[in-house]
Motif scaffolding. Structure first.
Motif, short mmCIF file in Angstrom:
data_model
loop_
_atom_site.label_atom_id
_atom_site.label_comp_id
_atom_site.label_asym_id
_atom_site.label_seq_id
_atom_site.Cartn_x
_atom_site.Cartn_y
_atom_site.Cartn_z
N LEU A 296 92.84 29.76 79.51
CA LEU A 296 93.03 28.28 79.11
C LEU A 296 93.91 28.33 77.75
O LEU A 296 94.78 27.28 77.59
N ILE A 297 93.80 29.18 76.89
CA ILE A 297 94.56 29.30 75.71
C ILE A 297 95.87 29.32 75.73
O ILE A 297 96.78 28.63 75.57
N PHE A 298 96.37 30.44 76.83
CA PHE A 298 97.86 30.66 77.19
C PHE A 298 98.42 29.44 77.86
O PHE A 298 99.66 29.39 77.71
N MET A 305 104.93 24.98 73.97
CA MET A 305 105.94 25.96 73.56
C MET A 305 107.10 25.57 73.34
O MET A 305 107.82 24.78 73.96
N ASP A 306 107.48 25.68 71.98
CA ASP A 306 109.07 25.15 71.52
C ASP A 306 109.85 26.20 70.64
O ASP A 306 110.60 25.76 69.83
N SER A 307 109.51 27.47 70.70
CA SER A 307 110.34 28.54 69.85
C SER A 307 109.84 29.85 70.58
O SER A 307 108.79 30.15 71.45
N VAL A 308 110.78 30.78 70.34
CA VAL A 308 110.71 32.22 70.65
C VAL A 308 109.40 32.92 70.25
O VAL A 308 108.89 33.53 71.22
N VAL A 309 108.81 32.63 69.05
CA VAL A 309 107.73 33.19 68.76
C VAL A 309 106.51 32.66 69.48
O VAL A 309 105.69 33.77 69.97
N MET A 310 106.27 31.56 69.84
CA MET A 310 105.30 30.91 70.67
C MET A 310 105.51 31.58 72.06
O MET A 310 104.43 31.76 72.80
N VAL A 312 106.61 34.35 72.91
CA VAL A 312 106.14 35.80 72.78
C VAL A 312 104.63 35.90 72.79
O VAL A 312 103.72 36.68 73.41
N ILE A 313 104.05 34.90 71.89
CA ILE A 313 102.63 34.92 71.87
C ILE A 313 101.98 34.57 73.43
O ILE A 313 101.01 35.41 73.77
N PHE A 314 102.60 33.60 74.00
CA PHE A 314 102.21 33.59 75.32
C PHE A 314 102.18 34.72 76.23
O PHE A 314 101.41 34.77 76.82
N GLY A 315 103.20 35.34 76.20
CA GLY A 315 103.48 36.51 76.98
C GLY A 315 102.45 37.53 76.82
O GLY A 315 101.93 38.12 77.62
N ILE A 316 102.16 37.63 75.49
CA ILE A 316 101.29 38.83 75.22
C ILE A 316 99.78 38.46 75.89
O ILE A 316 99.03 39.37 76.12
N LEU A 317 99.37 37.27 75.37
CA LEU A 317 98.22 36.65 75.90
C LEU A 317 98.01 36.63 77.32
O LEU A 317 97.07 37.17 77.94
N TRP A 318 99.19 36.17 77.99
CA TRP A 318 99.11 36.29 79.67
C TRP A 318 99.01 37.75 80.00
O TRP A 318 98.00 38.02 81.07
N GLY A 319 99.57 38.61 79.32
CA GLY A 319 99.38 40.16 79.95
C GLY A 319 97.96 40.53 79.53
O GLY A 319 97.54 41.39 80.49
N LEU A 320 97.32 40.18 78.50
CA LEU A 320 96.06 40.70 78.33
C LEU A 320 95.09 40.00 79.34
O LEU A 320 94.33 40.96 79.86
#
Length: 402
Positions: A296-298, A305-310, A312-320
């Motif tokens: 739900l968070i990712f 999502m509106d930036s590269v940083v967001m 990347v955070i999305f990708g890390i949480l998705w992978g977790l």
């Protein structure tokens, strides 16, 4: 490790492998992308609806015979794919690849490992999952190289030969259905405990209760966990299928989308290893519930999502979350319903998972056509992990009363 190899060789029937050949099929059918995509979805749905037959076969004939059968037919499917000449032949090719590759060659190892491990089942499932990650990295690159060197027809033929020549002998020689078949015990425990505490542990391990599929269907936990299995299949397939266009909608590059896919897999691999050890200590339904909260968070991050940083955070949480889901949604069935009829029970769960993955891309495609944006469909998708978290938390391991 034999199970990991089996998961690895499911690759020719997985979307990440077949997608490399889609361009050649579309070109063969005069650029009709819709035709090829429609045939693929229909073949995947049919494959998923019939996977319960593989589960029954596992219960009746054992994993070794079924692995040999599935690998042989997957090799034939690859050879058939090399001679596709019309839409009917393409449907047969996709069906065989999905049924014997993505379905059977994944289902069989997932019913084999739980037979051999009880106390260490979590970490054993984690080690088996290594095959999945290596396969996802290897086959897209291998297929691309084979097509460039030999053409798509010969590439299919080489894949078929690799499956038959490498995996078939390994399956025939090294797969043993159950520890008792060769006179040993699960977890490599001694048949003669050395002390009273070891004897007590062995006795506790042997108390796993076996359920029939009919009995399992009478429990609330079975149906709620079946619902939980469908959610990641639907959500992850939908997001993966449309990821590049979603990133374009948020003014992020195609290259960044590719990076996020790689990042997701890179993060997911070690998490899968850790998850197995965690599941030996924490009840599986609680881990599933927490993973849905992470989903739900990712999805919320993806929506805003509106930036590269967001990104990347999305990708890390998705992978977790993906790393945990690979283990939890496989280990729950032997933990809850035992081993004797695991093939039939896991076969039904695999059917639901494949159907979910086949239906996943449709809501986002419909939303984009109707609203010109994916956001509405993502908002609807967010309802699923909310419901999944509730379903998981209220579904502890059922108790069987005689």
């Amino acid at each position: 490790m034999v199970s990991a190899l089996g998961i690895f060789f499911s690759g020719p029937g997985q979307t990440y492998s077949i997608s490399v050949f889609v361009g050649s099929f579309v070109e063969q059918f005069n650029g009709n992308d819709t035709l090829v995509s429609g045939i693929y979805s229909a073949a995947t749905l049919l494959s998923g609806s019939l996977l319960f037959l593989v589960g029954r076969g596992v219960d009746r004939f054992g994993q070794q015979k079924m692995a040999i059968f599935a690998a042989s037919l997957l090799g034939i499917a690859c050879l058939w794919s090399s001679i596709v000449a019309n839409p009917v032949m393409l449907f047969i090719a996709f069906f065989m690849l999905r049924f014997f590759g993505q379905g059977s060659m994944t289902l069989i190892p997932n019913t084999l490992v739980p037979q051999w491990f009880i106390k260490r089942r979590g970490r054993a499932m984690s080690f088996m999952a290594i095959g999945s990650f290596i396969s996802a990295v290897t086959f897209p690159l291998l297929n691309t190289w084979l097509i460039r060197q030999f053409g798509s027809e010969h590439a299919w033929q080489i894949l078929g030969v690799l499956v038959v020549v490498i995996f078939l002998p390994v399956a025939a020689l090294f797969i043993k259905n159950k520890p008792k078949d060769i006179g040993v015990m699960p977890d490599n425990a001694s048949n003669k405990p050395r002390n009273s505490s070891e004897a007590q542990l062995a006795t506790e391990d042997s108390k796993e209760i076996d359920w029939t599929l009919k009995e399992a269907k009478k429990t609330r936990a079975f149906w709620l966990m079946l619902f939980c299995v469908a959610i990641p299949a639907l959500v992850n397939t939908a997001i993966t299928f449309h990821l590049f266009r979603i990133f374009e909608e948020h003014h992020l590059s195609v290259g960044m989308a590719s990076f996020i896919l790689s990042l997701m897999a890179f993060v997911g691999f070690p998490v899968t290893m850790i998850a197995g050890f965690i599941l030996e200590k924490v009840p599986v339904h609680k881990v599933i519930g927490l993973s849905f909260i992470g989903t739900l968070i990712f999805l919320t991050l993806l929506l805003f999502m509106d930036s590269v940083v967001m990104a990347v955070i999305f990708g890390i949480l998705w992978g977790l979350m993906n790393g945990f889901e690979r283990i939890t949604l496989n280990i729950v069935w032997p933990n809850y319903f035992g081993l004797k009829n695991l093939g039939s029970i896991k076969g039904l769960a695999q059917t639901v998972m494949v159907i979910g993955s086949a239906l996943g891309p449709l809501p986002l495609a419909f939303a984009f056509e109707q609203f010109g944006s994916f956001n509405e469909a993502i908002l609807l998708l967010m309802i699923l992990p909310m419901l999944g978290a509730i379903a998981a938390f209220i579904s502890p391991q059922p108790t069987k009363f005689n």
